[in-house]
Design a protein around this motif. Structure first.
Motif, short mmCIF file in Angstrom:
data_model
loop_
_atom_site.label_atom_id
_atom_site.label_comp_id
_atom_site.label_asym_id
_atom_site.label_seq_id
_atom_site.Cartn_x
_atom_site.Cartn_y
_atom_site.Cartn_z
N PRO A 93 0.81 -1.23 0.00
CA PRO A 93 0.00 0.00 0.00
C PRO A 93 0.84 1.27 0.00
CG PRO A 93 -0.92 -1.59 1.53
CD PRO A 93 0.42 -2.13 1.09
N GLN A 94 1.90 1.29 0.81
CA GLN A 94 2.76 2.47 0.84
C GLN A 94 3.46 2.68 -0.49
OE1 GLN A 94 5.77 2.40 3.87
NE2 GLN A 94 6.62 4.38 3.28
N LEU A 95 3.88 1.59 -1.12
CA LEU A 95 4.54 1.69 -2.40
C LEU A 95 3.63 2.30 -3.45
CD1 LEU A 95 7.08 0.95 -4.06
CD2 LEU A 95 6.03 -1.26 -4.51
N LEU A 96 2.35 1.91 -3.43
CA LEU A 96 1.40 2.41 -4.41
C LEU A 96 0.99 3.86 -4.16
CD1 LEU A 96 -0.89 -0.73 -4.74
CD2 LEU A 96 0.52 0.26 -6.55
N GLU A 97 1.23 4.35 -2.95
CA GLU A 97 0.79 5.70 -2.60
C GLU A 97 1.93 6.69 -2.41
OE1 GLU A 97 -1.92 5.54 0.64
OE2 GLU A 97 -3.45 4.49 -0.52
N SER A 98 3.15 6.27 -2.68
CA SER A 98 4.28 7.17 -2.39
C SER A 98 5.14 7.46 -3.61
CB SER A 98 5.15 6.55 -1.29
OG SER A 98 5.68 5.30 -1.70
N TRP A 99 4.62 7.17 -4.80
CA TRP A 99 5.46 7.35 -5.99
C TRP A 99 5.50 8.80 -6.46
CZ3 TRP A 99 2.75 9.20 -10.18
CH2 TRP A 99 1.37 8.98 -10.20
N PHE A 147 4.95 -4.29 -9.41
CA PHE A 147 5.12 -4.97 -8.14
C PHE A 147 3.78 -5.51 -7.64
CE2 PHE A 147 6.00 -5.10 -3.52
CZ PHE A 147 7.17 -5.85 -3.55
N ALA A 148 2.74 -4.69 -7.75
CA ALA A 148 1.39 -5.12 -7.35
C ALA A 148 0.92 -6.28 -8.22
CB ALA A 148 0.42 -3.95 -7.44
N GLN A 149 1.21 -6.20 -9.50
CA GLN A 149 0.82 -7.26 -10.43
C GLN A 149 1.50 -8.58 -10.06
OE1 GLN A 149 2.08 -6.53 -14.46
NE2 GLN A 149 0.55 -7.90 -15.33
N TYR A 166 -7.13 -13.03 -15.09
CA TYR A 166 -6.86 -11.64 -14.70
C TYR A 166 -6.82 -11.56 -13.17
CZ TYR A 166 -8.00 -10.26 -19.48
OH TYR A 166 -8.01 -10.14 -20.85
N VAL A 167 -6.07 -10.59 -12.67
CA VAL A 167 -6.01 -10.33 -11.23
C VAL A 167 -6.25 -8.84 -10.99
CG1 VAL A 167 -4.46 -12.25 -10.71
CG2 VAL A 167 -3.49 -10.03 -11.35
N GLN A 168 -6.74 -8.55 -9.79
CA GLN A 168 -7.00 -7.16 -9.42
C GLN A 168 -6.64 -6.95 -7.96
OE1 GLN A 168 -11.11 -5.79 -9.74
NE2 GLN A 168 -10.44 -3.71 -10.22
N VAL A 169 -6.15 -5.76 -7.65
CA VAL A 169 -5.72 -5.42 -6.30
C VAL A 169 -6.61 -4.30 -5.75
CG1 VAL A 169 -3.86 -4.38 -4.92
CG2 VAL A 169 -3.33 -6.12 -6.65
N ARG A 170 -7.03 -4.44 -4.50
CA ARG A 170 -7.77 -3.38 -3.80
C ARG A 170 -6.99 -3.01 -2.55
NH1 ARG A 170 -14.10 -3.84 -2.50
NH2 ARG A 170 -14.11 -2.97 -4.61
N ILE A 171 -6.74 -1.72 -2.37
CA ILE A 171 -6.07 -1.20 -1.17
C ILE A 171 -7.15 -0.63 -0.25
CG2 ILE A 171 -4.35 0.37 -0.24
CD1 ILE A 171 -3.20 -1.82 -2.01
N VAL A 172 -7.24 -1.19 0.95
CA VAL A 172 -8.25 -0.76 1.93
C VAL A 172 -7.56 0.02 3.04
CG1 VAL A 172 -10.04 -1.51 3.53
CG2 VAL A 172 -9.65 -2.78 1.41
N THR A 173 -8.11 1.17 3.38
CA THR A 173 -7.55 2.02 4.45
C THR A 173 -8.57 2.17 5.56
OG1 THR A 173 -6.21 3.27 2.86
CG2 THR A 173 -6.60 4.28 5.01
#
Length: 206
Positions: A93-99, A147-149, A166-173
């Motif tokens: 989650p941090q990686l996806l939100e800190s770019w 990385f998420a993939q 197919y794959v999908q990612v959900r980030i929950v906060t």
């Protein structure tokens, strides 16, 4: 490399952003919440789902599955020799939100044309960035998605086998209740999430 990564946006980061980021992520990400005057007020988790091919040739979509809690439970039982997979699940989650570069984000916020700045990799309507994304930001964003993939592909293979299309990612906060509400028994946090786009699974070497 850490010093270069932590510096504000500058010509060196612009030119060597890819090399700097590839050195830091995913295992050397700096997180100073423990020592910061602004303590942790939220936690994040990762959910994964997949589209799986059926025997009759059709495709079925699985339910969202929590892939963060199991690795945390594993950590509690392996304090001395924890698997690196634990850091992957909790750091994604941090990686996806800190770019995004924080200095450039300040300019975008000032110009009021940013696409919900600081909220991670988004899908849907695209808005013009002013200033536009730097090459370093683009590289970091693309690396975060790859990385998420890879992580989602690994988890989907474990959960649903090899017939995943197919794959999908959900980030929950989960944002905790405010400190001022600490004595309110009915105080509840706020749960929010965002989804990445559907992605083709990739083979991950182990």
């Amino acid at each position: 490399m850490t010093a270069l990564y932590e510096m504000p946006f500058n010509p060196v980061k612009e030119k060597y952003g890819e090399e700097i980021t590839s050195y830091i992520f995913p295992y050397f990400v700096q997180d100073w919440h423990l020592f910061a005057p602004d303590p942790i007020a939220k936690d994040r988790g990762v959910l994964v789902r997949a589209k799986k091919r059926q025997p009759d040739g059709s495709t079925a979509t699985t339910q969202w599955t929590d892939v963060t809690s199991p690795v945390l439970q594993q950590l509690y039982g392996e304090r001395f020799w924890p698997s690196r997979e634990i850091r992957v699940a909790t750091g994604l989650p941090q990686l996806l939100e800190s770019w995004r570069d924080p200095e450039l984000e300040k300019l975008r916020n000032k110009n009021q044309v940013s696409d919900r700045p600081g909220k991670g990799v988004k899908t849907g309507k695209k808005e013009k960035e002013d200033p536009p994304l730097s090459e370093g930001e683009k590289d970091s964003r693309d690396e975060a998605i790859r990385f998420a993939q890879s992580f989602a592909s690994t988890q989907a293979s474990k959960l649903w086998g090899s017939d995943v299309e197919y794959v999908q990612v959900r980030i929950v906060t989960n944002e905790f209740p405010r400190f001022s509400q600490r004595y309110a028994r009915d105080a509840k946090g706020k749960v929010s999430y965002y989804d990445l786009a559907w992605m083709k699974p990739v083979k991950v070497e182990r």
